[in-house]
Design an enzyme around this catalytic site. Structure first.
Site, mmCIF file in Angstrom:
data_model
loop_
_atom_site.group_PDB
_atom_site.id
_atom_site.type_symbol
_atom_site.label_atom_id
_atom_site.label_comp_id
_atom_site.label_asym_id
_atom_site.label_seq_id
_atom_site.Cartn_x
_atom_site.Cartn_y
_atom_site.Cartn_z
ATOM 1 N N ALA A 208 0.877 -1.173 0.000
ATOM 2 C CA ALA A 208 0.000 0.000 0.000
ATOM 3 C C ALA A 208 0.915 1.224 0.000
ATOM 4 O O ALA A 208 2.064 1.153 0.421
ATOM 5 C CB ALA A 208 -0.874 -0.019 1.249
ATOM 6 N N GLU B 30 -0.186 -9.416 -0.326
ATOM 7 C CA GLU B 30 -1.603 -9.736 -0.097
ATOM 8 C C GLU B 30 -2.359 -9.869 -1.424
ATOM 9 O O GLU B 30 -3.231 -10.720 -1.565
ATOM 10 C CB GLU B 30 -2.226 -8.665 0.805
ATOM 11 C CG GLU B 30 -1.638 -8.731 2.211
ATOM 12 C CD GLU B 30 -2.058 -7.559 3.091
ATOM 13 O OE1 GLU B 30 -1.675 -6.414 2.774
ATOM 14 O OE2 GLU B 30 -2.765 -7.785 4.073
ATOM 15 N N GLY C 131 0.727 -4.952 0.994
ATOM 16 C CA GLY C 131 -0.417 -5.113 0.090
ATOM 17 C C GLY C 131 -0.062 -5.837 -1.203
ATOM 18 O O GLY C 131 -0.941 -6.450 -1.823
ATOM 19 N N GLU D 110 4.541 -4.922 7.591
ATOM 20 C CA GLU D 110 3.711 -3.884 8.224
ATOM 21 C C GLU D 110 4.106 -3.566 9.658
ATOM 22 O O GLU D 110 4.032 -2.421 10.088
ATOM 23 C CB GLU D 110 2.226 -4.273 8.162
ATOM 24 C CG GLU D 110 1.583 -4.094 6.792
ATOM 25 C CD GLU D 110 1.721 -5.309 5.886
ATOM 26 O OE1 GLU D 110 2.553 -6.201 6.174
ATOM 27 O OE2 GLU D 110 0.996 -5.363 4.880
HETATM 28 N N1 CAA Z 1 4.556 3.268 -0.745
HETATM 29 C C1 CAA Z 1 4.911 4.427 -1.315
HETATM 30 N N2 CAA Z 1 6.067 4.594 -2.004
HETATM 31 C C2 CAA Z 1 6.871 3.528 -2.114
HETATM 32 C C3 CAA Z 1 6.554 2.282 -1.538
HETATM 33 C C4 CAA Z 1 5.322 2.170 -0.834
HETATM 34 N N3 CAA Z 1 4.895 1.012 -0.274
HETATM 35 N N4 CAA Z 1 7.553 1.425 -1.804
HETATM 36 C C5 CAA Z 1 8.461 2.094 -2.530
HETATM 37 N N5 CAA Z 1 8.056 3.374 -2.719
HETATM 38 C C6 CAA Z 1 8.736 4.439 -3.442
HETATM 39 C C7 CAA Z 1 9.894 5.004 -2.658
HETATM 40 O O1 CAA Z 1 9.443 5.971 -1.709
HETATM 41 C C8 CAA Z 1 10.725 5.602 -3.765
HETATM 42 O O2 CAA Z 1 10.139 6.818 -4.166
HETATM 43 P P1 CAA Z 1 11.059 8.127 -4.438
HETATM 44 O O3 CAA Z 1 11.969 7.700 -5.578
HETATM 45 O O4 CAA Z 1 10.091 9.180 -4.823
HETATM 46 O O5 CAA Z 1 11.810 8.362 -3.162
HETATM 47 C C9 CAA Z 1 10.533 4.613 -4.901
HETATM 48 O O6 CAA Z 1 9.334 3.919 -4.614
HETATM 49 C C10 CAA Z 1 11.653 3.593 -5.024
HETATM 50 O O7 CAA Z 1 11.794 2.941 -3.764
HETATM 51 P P2 CAA Z 1 13.185 2.862 -2.966
HETATM 52 O O8 CAA Z 1 14.053 4.019 -3.327
HETATM 53 O O9 CAA Z 1 12.847 2.666 -1.519
HETATM 54 O O10 CAA Z 1 13.806 1.533 -3.597
HETATM 55 P P3 CAA Z 1 14.839 0.549 -2.898
HETATM 56 O O11 CAA Z 1 15.310 -0.357 -3.980
HETATM 57 O O12 CAA Z 1 15.857 1.294 -2.140
HETATM 58 O O13 CAA Z 1 13.979 -0.296 -1.854
HETATM 59 C C11 CAA Z 1 12.061 -1.542 -1.108
HETATM 60 C C12 CAA Z 1 12.962 -1.153 -2.304
HETATM 61 C C13 CAA Z 1 12.854 -2.440 -0.147
HETATM 62 C C14 CAA Z 1 10.883 -2.326 -1.676
HETATM 63 C C15 CAA Z 1 11.591 -0.262 -0.371
HETATM 64 O O14 CAA Z 1 11.049 0.633 -1.323
HETATM 65 C C16 CAA Z 1 10.534 -0.507 0.671
HETATM 66 O O15 CAA Z 1 10.843 -1.003 1.755
HETATM 67 N N6 CAA Z 1 9.261 -0.152 0.371
HETATM 68 C C17 CAA Z 1 8.199 -0.230 1.334
HETATM 69 C C18 CAA Z 1 7.704 -1.657 1.490
HETATM 70 C C19 CAA Z 1 6.614 -1.748 2.529
HETATM 71 O O16 CAA Z 1 6.809 -1.474 3.705
HETATM 72 N N7 CAA Z 1 5.389 -2.180 2.108
HETATM 73 C C20 CAA Z 1 4.281 -2.346 2.993
HETATM 74 C C21 CAA Z 1 3.400 -1.140 2.965
HETATM 75 S S1 CAA Z 1 2.166 -1.209 4.202
HETATM 76 C C22 CAA Z 1 0.886 -2.110 3.570
HETATM 77 O O17 CAA Z 1 0.976 -2.636 2.487
HETATM 78 C C23 CAA Z 1 -0.318 -2.175 4.436
HETATM 79 C C24 CAA Z 1 -1.354 -3.154 4.039
HETATM 80 O O18 CAA Z 1 -1.305 -4.322 4.375
HETATM 81 C C25 CAA Z 1 -2.513 -2.742 3.327
#
Ligand code: CAA
Length: 261
Positions: A70, A118, A115, A138
């Site tokens: 998400a 999921e 998500g 999460e």
């Molecule tokens: N939401 C919003 N933006 C996201 C994102 C997310 N879940 N995942 C990645 N992005 C964005 C980053 O902010 C970044 O944007 P900018 O270039 O504008 O800064 C871009 O995508 C590229 O990401 P990274 O620079 O972080 O890439 P990386 O290779 O260094 O890392 C990653 C990759 C490990 C996947 C890292 O992006 C990450 O940890 N993302 C978040 C993953 C996460 O926590 N997901 C769970 C969300 S909560 C959820 O899903 C709740 C639910 O159950 C409904």
């Protein structure tokens, strides 16, 4: 029937009745914001209504991610009411995938986190590329999975492994996901789409009414009325044209031509 055009979703259909839906927000690793979720919901509905599509593949744009979860920027503004609402809307959309009468295959081409994991779990089959990382991080955000992850992951990998993945928030790689039964196959990225399309085409050849009934019956596995439901669905299929065609074709030593009637 032509499929609608979306801002964040690409569609491709082939002559075997297989549609490929690509979530197309690669600069944010295909994270599911409200707009993407709503388009995904409309796209699933459009696929259900399109008689030319028998099987749907869902994947993510780019080489890095299926869906990284998400959209955390949007999540950061939620309160009790809006958070609960978002989770139930997401759950409904993913339930529409799980209960879709047409098989849905997730091609997990990189990160499938939160998500994203999921979404893959709501699909009927999962194919991972070798670089896939699947997890529910999460708790590292002070949250729990909200789009069905606490319910579907235990069903797929068992309670113990699910508890470990959810409590640590650490993703597993494609080989581990295969060992744990979370994905059906792991393939090199260059071969994965072709392979998935072939698998989808092989399902597409089968009787669509029988395929739909099979999804419904398997979805009820473990429910108290699962066996009774299987018998009712089985009986219903015995009066379809597809059943006459399928059994007739076998007995006449020819290929069946199913009409979905
Ligand atoms: N939401 C919003 N933006 C996201 C994102 C997310 N879940 N995942 C990645 N992005 C964005 C980053 O902010 C970044 O944007 P900018 O270039 O504008 O800064 C871009 O995508 C590229 O990401 P990274 O620079 O972080 O890439 P990386 O290779 O260094 O890392 C990653 C990759 C490990 C996947 C890292 O992006 C990450 O940890 N993302 C978040 C993953 C996460 O926590 N997901 C769970 C969300 S909560 C959820 O899903 C709740 C639910 O159950 C409904």
């Amino acid at each position: 029937m032509s499929l609608p055009v979306f801002e964040n979703i690409l569609f491709d259909t082939d002559e075997n009745g297989v549609a490929t839906l690509t979530i197309n927000r690669p600069d944010k690793l295909n994270a599911l914001n409200a707009k993407v979720l709503s388009e995904l919901s409309d796209a699933i509905e459009a696929v259900q209504a399109d008689d030319a599509i028998n099987v749907l593949i869902i994947t993510g744009a780019g080489e890095k991610a299926f869906v990284a979860g998400a959209d955390i920027k949007e999540l950061s503004t939620l309160n009790k009411q809006t958070g609960e609402k978002l989770a139930s809307v997401g759950q409904q959309i993913f339930e529409a995938i799980e209960t879709s009468s047409k098989p849905v295959i997730a091609l997990v081409n990189g990160y499938a986190l939160g998500g994203g994991a999921e979404l893959a779990m709501a699909c009927h089959l999962r194919i991972a590329t070798e670089n896939a990382m699947i997890g529910l991080p999460e708790v590292s955000l002070g949250l729990i999975p909200g789009y069905g992850g606490t319910q579907r992951l235990p069903a797929l990998v068992g309670k113990s492994k699910a508890m470990e993945m959810i409590l640590t928030g650490k993703p597993i790689d494609a080989e581990q996901a295969l060992r744990n039964g979370l994905v059906n196959y792991v393939l090199p990225a260059a071969e994965a789409l072709d392979y998935t399309k072939k698998l989808a085409a092989s399902i597409s050849k089968n009787g669509p009414l029988a395929v739909a009934a099979a999804i419904e019956a398997v979805n009820r596995a473990g429910n108290a009325n699962g066996f009774a439901c299987e018998a009712v669905l089985f009986g219903g299929l015995c009066e379809t044209e597809d059943f006459s065609e399928g059994t007739g074709a076998f007995l006449e030593k020819r290929k069946a031509e199913f009409k979905g009637r």
